[in-house]
Design an enzyme around this catalytic site. Structure first.
Site, PDB file in Angstrom:
ATOM      1  N   CYS A   1       0.864  -1.172   0.000  1.00 32.88           N
ATOM      2  CA  CYS A   1       0.000   0.000   0.000  1.00 32.88           C
ATOM      3  C   CYS A   1       0.903   1.224   0.000  1.00 32.88           C
ATOM      4  O   CYS A   1       2.105   1.103  -0.178  1.00 32.88           O
ATOM      5  CB  CYS A   1      -0.954  -0.007   1.195  1.00 32.88           C
ATOM      6  SG  CYS A   1      -0.138  -0.077   2.803  1.00 32.88           S
ATOM      7  N   THR A   2       0.368   2.406   0.203  1.00 35.31           N
ATOM      8  CA  THR A   2       1.157   3.629   0.068  1.00 35.31           C
ATOM      9  C   THR A   2       2.263   3.738   1.103  1.00 35.31           C
ATOM     10  O   THR A   2       3.433   3.961   0.774  1.00 35.31           O
ATOM     11  CB  THR A   2       0.250   4.867   0.167  1.00 35.31           C
ATOM     12  OG1 THR A   2      -0.779   4.775  -0.808  1.00 35.31           O
ATOM     13  CG2 THR A   2       1.057   6.143  -0.051  1.00 35.31           C
TER      14      THR A   2
END
Length: 432
Positions: free
Chosen positions: A277-278
């Site tokens: 994810c980020t």
């Protein structure tokens, strides 16, 4: 090329930086302070050469931020800071009060949430203010080993500061307070960006040289929203079938073989699940759910995509990285311009991938950055080509163009303000 330089200051801005602290301690008897200055070769609007960030270290253990609060911020010296930490906090409300007291007078905007399970922070500010908060936080043993990530900004990326107690550090249906987030064995194993790169390259080589489907031994799982995937993702990752992380249901589908669930038919004991994810927090949270579902081999990218782009560059990455702030999107070069390698392969993959499409006409979007529908009551976040922006006056569909609360088309990729701003402008225009 960026580089470090050091000079002596008489202003006590303190930030002990790893192995520098030993050498600085020898000079503790002298009333001087050292400033390590790094020049980031990142383009900005006013200065095409660099954005400068200063890390200042004191020869004393005590620190004083009064000068930071009183000093005028340097032009184009803003950064966005992200970090999180799962750790037990006995009195989270008291912790919130401590943070609010320290940040009083500092030019910090953003979202900082604290509860019994830890802290989750994304904020912007002049670099001196932003790093003063990090320095203060790391003095607390609970937060001494947090991985702090930064990226450049032309100014504040958030409208104001929200620092408060929040029951869930990440929004997920049913909440996350019941999840065993404080037990590292229940979370996915974090692997360094360099190891992540090796695994992706090895998997790609095996898939292209072997007659067998070796990729069945691993799943590359994008634990983000679908619209984030639309502007950038790792090569080989499928688009998440959700537009809100709170609705993510990988590996928990009640029916076997659900098309949208990549984990519905995998071997839970033999398949490696590579999650990203980020910044890492969503993977840490969701991996505990998958662990409870019986998945054994869970791995997450340490520090998320932003950390990967900073250390490895865009190898196996396609497009930009979505950001949950006013910037909306950043190219890989914003994280580390010196690691822009394999750009030819990245561009080739970019052109061949079926993503970054205009929401309206399905043509190629000219910019990897979303915009909100001009209809306030819709406010859909979508990609759009220049022609459709003009034809639909900033809206996502024809029906929104006749909505009663339709905002004006914004030039470029500006963010909309509160509705009353446009309402009052219309009233004033009618009165003239």
């Amino acid at each position: 090329m960026g580089g470090w330089s050091a000079h002596c200051l008489s202003i006590p801005h303190s930030l002990i930086l790893g192995h520098y602290s030993k050498s600085l301690s020898k000079a503790a008897a002298h009333p001087h302070y050292f400033c390590f200055h790094y020049c980031l070769p990142i383009k900005s609007r006013k200065d095409p050469c660099a954005i400068s960030i200063r890390f200042c270290a004191s020869t004393s253990e005590s620190h004083n931020v009064d000068e930071i609060r009183q000093a005028e911020p340097e032009t184009d010296d803003f950064v966005v800071v992200n970090f999180y930490r799962f750790v037990f906090i006995k009195e989270p409300q008291h912790e919130v009060s401590k943070h609010l007291t320290f940040l009083k007078g500092l030019d910090i905007h953003g979202r900082i949430y604290i509860n019994e399970q830890g802290i989750n922070a994304q904020y912007s500010g002049p670099s001196k203010h932003a790093f003063a908060y990090v320095e203060w936080l790391k003095e607390d043993q609970k937060f001494s080993d947090i991985l702090v990530q930064t990226s450049p900004s032309d100014g504040h990326a958030f409208p104001k500061l929200k620092l408060r107690y929040k029951p869930s550090l990440v929004q997920l249906e049913g909440g996350i307070s019941h999840l065993p987030l404080l037990d590292p064995s229940m979370r996915a194993t974090a692997i360094a960006p360099s190891e992540w790169r090796k695994r992706l390259e090895a998997a790609n080589n095996n898939d292209t040289t072997s007659n067998t489907n070796s990729s069945s031994n691993y799943i590359l799982l994008d634990v983000r929203n679908g619209y984030e995937w639309d502007i950038g993702h790792f090569h080989g990752a499928h688009r998440p079938d959700v537009d809100c992380f709170r609705s993510t249901s990988f590996g928990t589908s009640p029916t076997q073989g659900v098309a949208s669930d990549q984990l519905s038919q995998v071997d839970k004991e033999k398949t490696d699940i590579l999650m990203y994810c980020t910044g890492g927090i969503r993977c840490d949270v969701y991996s505990t759910i998958l662990r409870q579902q019986g998945f054994q081999n869970l791995y997450t990218l340490k520090g998320g995509v932003s950390h990967y782009l900073k250390t490895e560059g865009p190898v196996k990455w396609i497009g930009n990285l979505f950001t949950f702030d006013s910037r909306l999107s950043l190219p890989p070069s914003a994280y580390n311009r010196e690691t822009m390698i394999e750009s030819g392969l990245t561009r080739q993959a970019f052109n061949s991938e079926k993503f970054a499409k205009c929401y309206v006409c399905d043509s190629k979007a000219s910019e990897l950055r979303h915009r909100n529908c001009a209809n306030l009551d819709c406010n859909l976040l979508f990609l759009c080509c220049a022609n459709c922006v003009m034809d639909l006056r900033g809206c996502c569909c024809h029906s929104c163009t006749i909505a009663p609360r339709r905002r004006p088309v914004l030039p470029g990729f500006q963010r909309y303000k509160k509705w009353h701003v446009y309402r009052d402008q219309e009233i004033e225009a009618r009165a003239q």
